[in-house]
Motif scaffolding. Structure first.
Motif, PDB file in Angstrom:
ATOM      1  N   LYS A  17       0.855  -1.186   0.000  1.00  0.00           N
ATOM      2  CA  LYS A  17       0.000   0.000   0.000  1.00  0.00           C
ATOM      3  C   LYS A  17       0.895   1.241   0.000  1.00  0.00           C
ATOM      4  O   LYS A  17       2.060   1.189   0.398  1.00  0.00           O
ATOM      5  N   PHE A  18       0.333   2.380  -0.408  1.00  0.00           N
ATOM      6  CA  PHE A  18       1.127   3.605  -0.467  1.00  0.00           C
ATOM      7  C   PHE A  18       0.400   4.756   0.219  1.00  0.00           C
ATOM      8  O   PHE A  18      -0.778   4.662   0.575  1.00  0.00           O
ATOM      9  N   ASP A  19       1.136   5.858   0.423  1.00  0.00           N
ATOM     10  CA  ASP A  19       0.619   7.061   1.079  1.00  0.00           C
ATOM     11  C   ASP A  19       0.111   6.782   2.491  1.00  0.00           C
ATOM     12  O   ASP A  19      -0.949   7.268   2.905  1.00  0.00           O
ATOM     13  N   LEU A  20       0.882   6.012   3.241  1.00  0.00           N
ATOM     14  CA  LEU A  20       0.520   5.680   4.626  1.00  0.00           C
ATOM     15  C   LEU A  20       1.319   6.562   5.583  1.00  0.00           C
ATOM     16  O   LEU A  20       2.544   6.662   5.469  1.00  0.00           O
ATOM     17  N   ILE A  21       0.629   7.194   6.510  1.00  0.00           N
ATOM     18  CA  ILE A  21       1.295   8.089   7.466  1.00  0.00           C
ATOM     19  C   ILE A  21       1.992   7.265   8.547  1.00  0.00           C
ATOM     20  O   ILE A  21       1.403   6.351   9.131  1.00  0.00           O
ATOM     21  N   VAL A  22       3.247   7.596   8.793  1.00  0.00           N
ATOM     22  CA  VAL A  22       4.070   6.919   9.799  1.00  0.00           C
ATOM     23  C   VAL A  22       4.584   7.970  10.774  1.00  0.00           C
ATOM     24  O   VAL A  22       4.935   9.087  10.371  1.00  0.00           O
ATOM     25  N   THR A  23       4.618   7.635  12.050  1.00  0.00           N
ATOM     26  CA  THR A  23       5.063   8.587  13.068  1.00  0.00           C
ATOM     27  C   THR A  23       6.559   8.428  13.354  1.00  0.00           C
ATOM     28  O   THR A  23       7.164   7.387  13.060  1.00  0.00           O
ATOM     29  N   LYS A  24       7.121   9.457  13.933  1.00  0.00           N
ATOM     30  CA  LYS A  24       8.534   9.427  14.339  1.00  0.00           C
ATOM     31  C   LYS A  24       8.764   8.304  15.346  1.00  0.00           C
ATOM     32  O   LYS A  24       9.795   7.625  15.301  1.00  0.00           O
ATOM     33  N   ASN A  25       7.813   8.080  16.231  1.00  0.00           N
ATOM     34  CA  ASN A  25       7.946   7.029  17.244  1.00  0.00           C
ATOM     35  C   ASN A  25       7.970   5.645  16.599  1.00  0.00           C
ATOM     36  O   ASN A  25       8.733   4.762  17.017  1.00  0.00           O
ATOM     37  N   GLN A  26       7.153   5.435  15.568  1.00  0.00           N
ATOM     38  CA  GLN A  26       7.155   4.148  14.868  1.00  0.00           C
ATOM     39  C   GLN A  26       8.483   3.912  14.153  1.00  0.00           C
ATOM     40  O   GLN A  26       8.994   2.787  14.127  1.00  0.00           O
ATOM     41  N   ILE A  27       9.049   4.980  13.595  1.00  0.00           N
ATOM     42  CA  ILE A  27      10.360   4.872  12.946  1.00  0.00           C
ATOM     43  C   ILE A  27      11.422   4.486  13.977  1.00  0.00           C
ATOM     44  O   ILE A  27      12.247   3.589  13.742  1.00  0.00           O
ATOM     45  N   LYS A  28      11.394   5.134  15.138  1.00  0.00           N
ATOM     46  CA  LYS A  28      12.378   4.854  16.189  1.00  0.00           C
ATOM     47  C   LYS A  28      12.274   3.400  16.660  1.00  0.00           C
ATOM     48  O   LYS A  28      13.285   2.707  16.808  1.00  0.00           O
ATOM     49  N   LYS A  29      11.046   2.929  16.878  1.00  0.00           N
ATOM     50  CA  LYS A  29      10.856   1.543  17.329  1.00  0.00           C
ATOM     51  C   LYS A  29      11.396   0.548  16.301  1.00  0.00           C
ATOM     52  O   LYS A  29      11.999  -0.468  16.649  1.00  0.00           O
ATOM     53  N   ALA A  30      11.164   0.843  15.030  1.00  0.00           N
ATOM     54  CA  ALA A  30      11.610  -0.057  13.967  1.00  0.00           C
ATOM     55  C   ALA A  30      13.142  -0.074  13.870  1.00  0.00           C
ATOM     56  O   ALA A  30      13.741  -1.124  13.633  1.00  0.00           O
ATOM     57  N   ILE A  31      13.764   1.092  14.063  1.00  0.00           N
ATOM     58  CA  ILE A  31      15.234   1.143  14.043  1.00  0.00           C
ATOM     59  C   ILE A  31      15.798   0.385  15.243  1.00  0.00           C
ATOM     60  O   ILE A  31      16.793  -0.344  15.121  1.00  0.00           O
ATOM     61  N   ASP A  32      15.170   0.535  16.394  1.00  0.00           N
ATOM     62  CA  ASP A  32      15.590  -0.220  17.585  1.00  0.00           C
ATOM     63  C   ASP A  32      15.491  -1.721  17.324  1.00  0.00           C
ATOM     64  O   ASP A  32      16.362  -2.503  17.723  1.00  0.00           O
ATOM     65  N   PHE A  33      14.414  -2.126  16.634  1.00  0.00           N
ATOM     66  CA  PHE A  33      14.244  -3.544  16.293  1.00  0.00           C
ATOM     67  C   PHE A  33      15.367  -3.992  15.361  1.00  0.00           C
ATOM     68  O   PHE A  33      15.963  -5.064  15.551  1.00  0.00           O
ATOM     69  N   TYR A  34      15.661  -3.192  14.332  1.00  0.00           N
ATOM     70  CA  TYR A  34      16.710  -3.534  13.390  1.00  0.00           C
ATOM     71  C   TYR A  34      18.051  -3.686  14.113  1.00  0.00           C
ATOM     72  O   TYR A  34      18.846  -4.586  13.799  1.00  0.00           O
ATOM     73  N   THR A  35      18.293  -2.840  15.093  1.00  0.00           N
ATOM     74  CA  THR A  35      19.551  -2.899  15.857  1.00  0.00           C
ATOM     75  C   THR A  35      19.731  -4.251  16.526  1.00  0.00           C
ATOM     76  O   THR A  35      20.847  -4.768  16.621  1.00  0.00           O
ATOM     77  N   THR A  36      18.623  -4.868  16.939  1.00  0.00           N
ATOM     78  CA  THR A  36      18.714  -6.207  17.560  1.00  0.00           C
ATOM     79  C   THR A  36      19.150  -7.261  16.542  1.00  0.00           C
ATOM     80  O   THR A  36      19.718  -8.295  16.917  1.00  0.00           O
ATOM     81  N   LEU A  37      18.900  -7.018  15.261  1.00  0.00           N
ATOM     82  CA  LEU A  37      19.275  -7.976  14.217  1.00  0.00           C
ATOM     83  C   LEU A  37      20.760  -7.925  13.901  1.00  0.00           C
ATOM     84  O   LEU A  37      21.305  -8.875  13.335  1.00  0.00           O
ATOM     85  N   THR A  38      21.412  -6.819  14.240  1.00  0.00           N
ATOM     86  CA  THR A  38      22.814  -6.637  13.879  1.00  0.00           C
ATOM     87  C   THR A  38      23.771  -6.916  15.033  1.00  0.00           C
ATOM     88  O   THR A  38      24.970  -6.706  14.916  1.00  0.00           O
TER      89      THR A  38
END
Length: 353
Positions: A331-352
């Motif tokens: 899907k496109f044109d979906l609003i994402v919050t700064k907090n959701q971005i931060k949580k996702a980056i924190d999750f990615y950090t666990t993968l590395t």
């Protein structure tokens, strides 16, 4: 054997016989002069095959640029324009972009504004350019550290894909292009995704399938106003990460940044309850381990957010993302919050770790 795919006003030829098609194209077109844009790698590894296979190009003016993302700049465009002028390039001149995504982006942009546009064709030499950049008609330059912030919509007159050029790539650059192939499968075709998870796939088949999927989106939405936006999956975060590392010792190739972007944006989709945990796990396990998983631990979130704000999809201080709602659909044109971005980056950090 050669495959031909009709795109937005031009044909994409794929196979070992493409130089015959190219020679035929040049014979019919009657251009006044030829220019070939390449980098130091394609000059050495790819240009000889092109020149010996197409006799008309033996008198072409060769324009060499440095390989790498830093060449996608106004400075290098100016160098090409100067060469055009010094060699009396007119409206009937042709530019041939022999290289990867950087060469096709830079060459396409430069040709599209010289004398309000001269013809260009693409002869992609990397998997990234063959499977992705060869179709779509977008050109782009980086400016003041922001990726692709300058650009035009300009269609090539034709694209000629010679799969044997892939033999000139390092494994890192091959994997760089494979990232966009994985993206195409994730957003548009689950069967293709399942196929990619199996080893030993024929490269030409992957190129044809990826181009066909992208071409369908481009033909339905040539100017990126609607469904074509799903091609940006992984790129909102990916472009920001690529820009952050540009010029550093940890500089990432485009596909490497997009893989990271896809993992982070998949987690955002999971947060928004668009995909299930098992789908998120399948994406993580389905991404081959040879992709570079650069740690983002030391990256300041504010710097990343500032770069994301410059994404072309965003407006009114809101972040608009393209996110998968299942494997093979987006899907496109979906609003994402700064907090959701931060949580996702924190999750990615666990993968590395």
């Amino acid at each position: 054997m050669m495959t031909s795919i009709q795109s937005n006003g031009y044909s994409i030829y794929i196979g070992k016989e493409i130089f015959k098609a190219l020679s035929s194209f040049l014979d019919k077109s009657k251009y006044s002069s030829y220019f070939i844009l390449c980098d130091e790698n394609t000059l050495q590894l790819c240009l000889p095959t092109l020149i010996t296979s197409c006799s008309k190009l033996q008198t072409a003016e060769i324009i060499e640029i440095e390989s790498g993302e830093t060449s996608k700049s106004l400075e290098f465009s100016a160098h090409i324009w100067q060469t055009f002028i010094e060699n009396n390039a007119d409206k009937k001149s042709l530019l041939i972009n022999l290289g990867g995504g950087v060469v096709s982006d830079l060459g396409g942009f430069t040709a599209s504004v010289y004398k309000r546009g001269i013809d260009f064709i693409n002869v992609p030499t990397s998997l990234l350019a063959m499977a992705d950049a060869s179709v779509g008609g977008k050109t782009g330059l980086d400016f003041i550290g922001i990726k692709n912030v300058l650009g035009t919509f300009a269609q090539p007159k034709a694209v000629f894909i010679y799969p044997d050029y892939l033999n000139t790539l390092s494994s890192r650059h091959f994997q760089n292009g494979l990232a966009e192939v994985f993206k195409m499968a994730l957003i548009a075709d689950k069967k293709f995704w399942n196929l990619l998870k199996e080893e030993g796939q024929d490269e030409e088949t992957l190129i044809i399938k990826s181009i066909s999927l992208k071409n369908k989106l481009v033909l339905n939405d040539p100017y990126d106003k609607g469904a074509r936006k799903i091609l940006n999956f992984g790129h909102t975060i990916g472009h920001a990460i690529e820009s952050l590392f540009l010029g550093s010792v940890n500089e990432l190739l485009h596909g490497e940044a997009v893989i990271i972007g896809m993992l982070i944006e998949s987690h955002i989709a999971y947060q928004k309850k668009m995909i299930l945990k098992k789908e998120l796990d399948e994406i993580i396990s389905g991404i081959p381990p040879y992709f570079t998983m650069q740690s983002l631990k030391s990256i300041p979130l504010d710097s990343l957010i500032e770069l994301i704000k410059n994404d072309k999809k965003n407006h009114n201080d809101k972040f608009y993302f393209s996110l998968i709602d299942k494997i093979g659909s987006c899907k496109f044109d979906l609003i994402v919050t700064k907090n959701q971005i931060k949580k996702a980056i924190d999750f990615y950090t666990t993968l590395t770790k």
